[in-house]
Design a protein around this motif. Structure first.
Motif, mmCIF file in Angstrom:
data_model
loop_
_atom_site.group_PDB
_atom_site.id
_atom_site.type_symbol
_atom_site.label_atom_id
_atom_site.label_comp_id
_atom_site.label_asym_id
_atom_site.label_seq_id
_atom_site.Cartn_x
_atom_site.Cartn_y
_atom_site.Cartn_z
ATOM 1 N N ARG A 24 0.812 -1.216 0.000
ATOM 2 C CA ARG A 24 0.000 0.000 0.000
ATOM 3 C C ARG A 24 0.851 1.275 0.000
ATOM 4 N NH1 ARG A 24 -5.245 1.118 0.595
ATOM 5 N NH2 ARG A 24 -5.810 3.067 1.600
ATOM 6 N N CYS A 25 1.827 1.367 0.916
ATOM 7 C CA CYS A 25 2.577 2.626 1.057
ATOM 8 C C CYS A 25 4.033 2.529 0.636
ATOM 9 C CB CYS A 25 2.494 3.123 2.502
ATOM 10 S SG CYS A 25 3.457 2.154 3.680
ATOM 11 N N GLY A 26 4.550 1.312 0.407
ATOM 12 C CA GLY A 26 5.921 1.154 -0.049
ATOM 13 C C GLY A 26 6.973 1.089 1.046
ATOM 14 N N GLY A 31 14.290 -6.198 9.527
ATOM 15 C CA GLY A 31 14.299 -7.229 10.565
ATOM 16 C C GLY A 31 12.981 -7.981 10.623
ATOM 17 N N LEU A 32 12.662 -8.486 11.805
ATOM 18 C CA LEU A 32 11.415 -9.229 11.998
ATOM 19 C C LEU A 32 10.226 -8.296 11.861
ATOM 20 C CD1 LEU A 32 12.422 -11.438 15.031
ATOM 21 C CD2 LEU A 32 12.357 -12.067 12.621
ATOM 22 N N ARG A 33 9.143 -8.812 11.370
ATOM 23 C CA ARG A 33 7.952 -7.994 11.145
ATOM 24 C C ARG A 33 6.687 -8.730 11.597
ATOM 25 N NH1 ARG A 33 11.326 -9.772 7.538
ATOM 26 N NH2 ARG A 33 10.534 -11.322 6.155
ATOM 27 N N PRO A 34 6.575 -9.022 12.899
ATOM 28 C CA PRO A 34 5.421 -9.787 13.387
ATOM 29 C C PRO A 34 4.105 -9.029 13.315
ATOM 30 C CG PRO A 34 6.712 -8.986 15.227
ATOM 31 C CD PRO A 34 7.482 -8.665 13.965
ATOM 32 N N THR A 35 4.132 -7.723 13.132
ATOM 33 C CA THR A 35 2.896 -6.944 13.088
ATOM 34 C C THR A 35 2.431 -6.661 11.666
ATOM 35 O OG1 THR A 35 4.176 -4.908 13.264
ATOM 36 C CG2 THR A 35 3.356 -5.850 15.317
ATOM 37 N N TRP A 36 3.139 -7.141 10.666
ATOM 38 C CA TRP A 36 2.711 -6.974 9.288
ATOM 39 C C TRP A 36 1.636 -8.001 8.967
ATOM 40 C CZ3 TRP A 36 5.771 -4.882 4.777
ATOM 41 C CH2 TRP A 36 6.585 -3.810 5.166
ATOM 42 N N THR A 37 0.742 -7.673 8.024
ATOM 43 C CA THR A 37 -0.269 -8.635 7.588
ATOM 44 C C THR A 37 0.095 -9.131 6.196
ATOM 45 O OG1 THR A 37 -1.649 -6.843 6.743
ATOM 46 C CG2 THR A 37 -2.130 -7.645 8.958
ATOM 47 N N PHE A 38 -0.505 -10.256 5.836
ATOM 48 C CA PHE A 38 -0.203 -10.928 4.585
ATOM 49 C C PHE A 38 -1.523 -11.340 3.950
ATOM 50 C CE2 PHE A 38 0.128 -15.159 2.658
ATOM 51 C CZ PHE A 38 1.050 -14.920 1.662
ATOM 52 N N SER A 39 -1.647 -11.162 2.660
ATOM 53 C CA SER A 39 -2.843 -11.637 1.964
ATOM 54 C C SER A 39 -2.457 -12.129 0.577
ATOM 55 C CB SER A 39 -3.891 -10.523 1.855
ATOM 56 O OG SER A 39 -3.502 -9.552 0.923
ATOM 57 N N VAL A 40 -3.355 -12.904 -0.004
ATOM 58 C CA VAL A 40 -3.201 -13.338 -1.387
ATOM 59 C C VAL A 40 -4.396 -12.768 -2.131
ATOM 60 C CG1 VAL A 40 -3.061 -15.287 -2.968
ATOM 61 C CG2 VAL A 40 -1.995 -15.439 -0.713
ATOM 62 N N GLU A 41 -4.131 -11.873 -3.056
ATOM 63 C CA GLU A 41 -5.184 -11.216 -3.822
ATOM 64 C C GLU A 41 -4.975 -11.511 -5.296
ATOM 65 O OE1 GLU A 41 -5.227 -7.083 -2.707
ATOM 66 O OE2 GLU A 41 -4.997 -7.601 -0.592
ATOM 67 N N ASN A 42 -5.951 -12.187 -5.884
ATOM 68 C CA ASN A 42 -5.862 -12.595 -7.293
ATOM 69 C C ASN A 42 -4.592 -13.389 -7.562
ATOM 70 O OD1 ASN A 42 -8.306 -11.262 -7.976
ATOM 71 N ND2 ASN A 42 -7.190 -9.326 -8.095
ATOM 72 N N GLY A 43 -4.228 -14.238 -6.607
ATOM 73 C CA GLY A 43 -3.069 -15.102 -6.758
ATOM 74 C C GLY A 43 -1.732 -14.437 -6.479
ATOM 75 N N GLU A 50 2.481 -2.386 9.498
ATOM 76 C CA GLU A 50 1.617 -2.230 10.670
ATOM 77 C C GLU A 50 0.686 -1.029 10.520
ATOM 78 O OE1 GLU A 50 1.877 -1.720 15.501
ATOM 79 O OE2 GLU A 50 3.725 -1.785 14.340
ATOM 80 N N ALA A 51 1.193 0.108 10.062
ATOM 81 C CA ALA A 51 0.371 1.316 9.934
ATOM 82 C C ALA A 51 -0.765 1.108 8.934
ATOM 83 C CB ALA A 51 1.237 2.499 9.519
ATOM 84 N N CYS A 52 -0.471 0.567 7.770
ATOM 85 C CA CYS A 52 -1.516 0.336 6.766
ATOM 86 C C CYS A 52 -2.497 -0.734 7.246
ATOM 87 C CB CYS A 52 -0.899 -0.065 5.433
ATOM 88 S SG CYS A 52 -0.086 1.308 4.591
ATOM 89 N N SER A 53 -2.005 -1.748 7.939
ATOM 90 C CA SER A 53 -2.879 -2.787 8.479
ATOM 91 C C SER A 53 -3.866 -2.185 9.465
ATOM 92 C CB SER A 53 -2.062 -3.876 9.179
ATOM 93 O OG SER A 53 -1.204 -4.509 8.269
ATOM 94 N N ARG A 54 -3.367 -1.346 10.375
ATOM 95 C CA ARG A 54 -4.243 -0.712 11.370
ATOM 96 C C ARG A 54 -5.232 0.245 10.715
ATOM 97 N NH1 ARG A 54 -2.847 -1.219 16.754
ATOM 98 N NH2 ARG A 54 -0.861 -2.264 17.096
ATOM 99 N N ASP A 55 -4.761 1.031 9.752
ATOM 100 C CA ASP A 55 -5.632 1.993 9.081
ATOM 101 C C ASP A 55 -6.758 1.319 8.294
ATOM 102 O OD1 ASP A 55 -4.076 4.027 10.075
ATOM 103 O OD2 ASP A 55 -3.042 4.436 8.181
#
Length: 69
Positions: A24-26, A31-43, A50-55
């Motif tokens: 989303r924001c680039g 390092g480790l990123r346990p607060t990031w989210t992951f998705s599969v969109e159109n394969g 974290e900021a974009c996930s929360r927003d």
């Protein structure tokens, strides 16, 4: 993904994984990123910082199947 019996998915390389970049924001992950989210969109695999996930939490939750509720 499956492996052949006795085989390994590890090719033995010591190559470091590419740093994640927020779809989303680039923002680049460091390092480790346990607060990031992951998705599969159109394969396509997409990671969100974290900021974009929360927003966008409501939009993310709205796409979950009802079995997750």
């Amino acid at each position: 993904m499956t492996s052949h019996p006795g085989g390994s998915d590890d090719d033995g390389s010591a190559e470091e994984p590419e740093p994640l970049v927020c779809a989303r924001c680039g923002t680049r992950a460091e390092g480790l990123r346990p607060t990031w989210t992951f998705s599969v969109e159109n394969g396509v695999r997409r990671h969100y910082c974290e900021a974009c996930s929360r927003d966008n939490l409501r939009a993310i939750e709205g796409r979950l199947d009802s079995q997750w509720w």
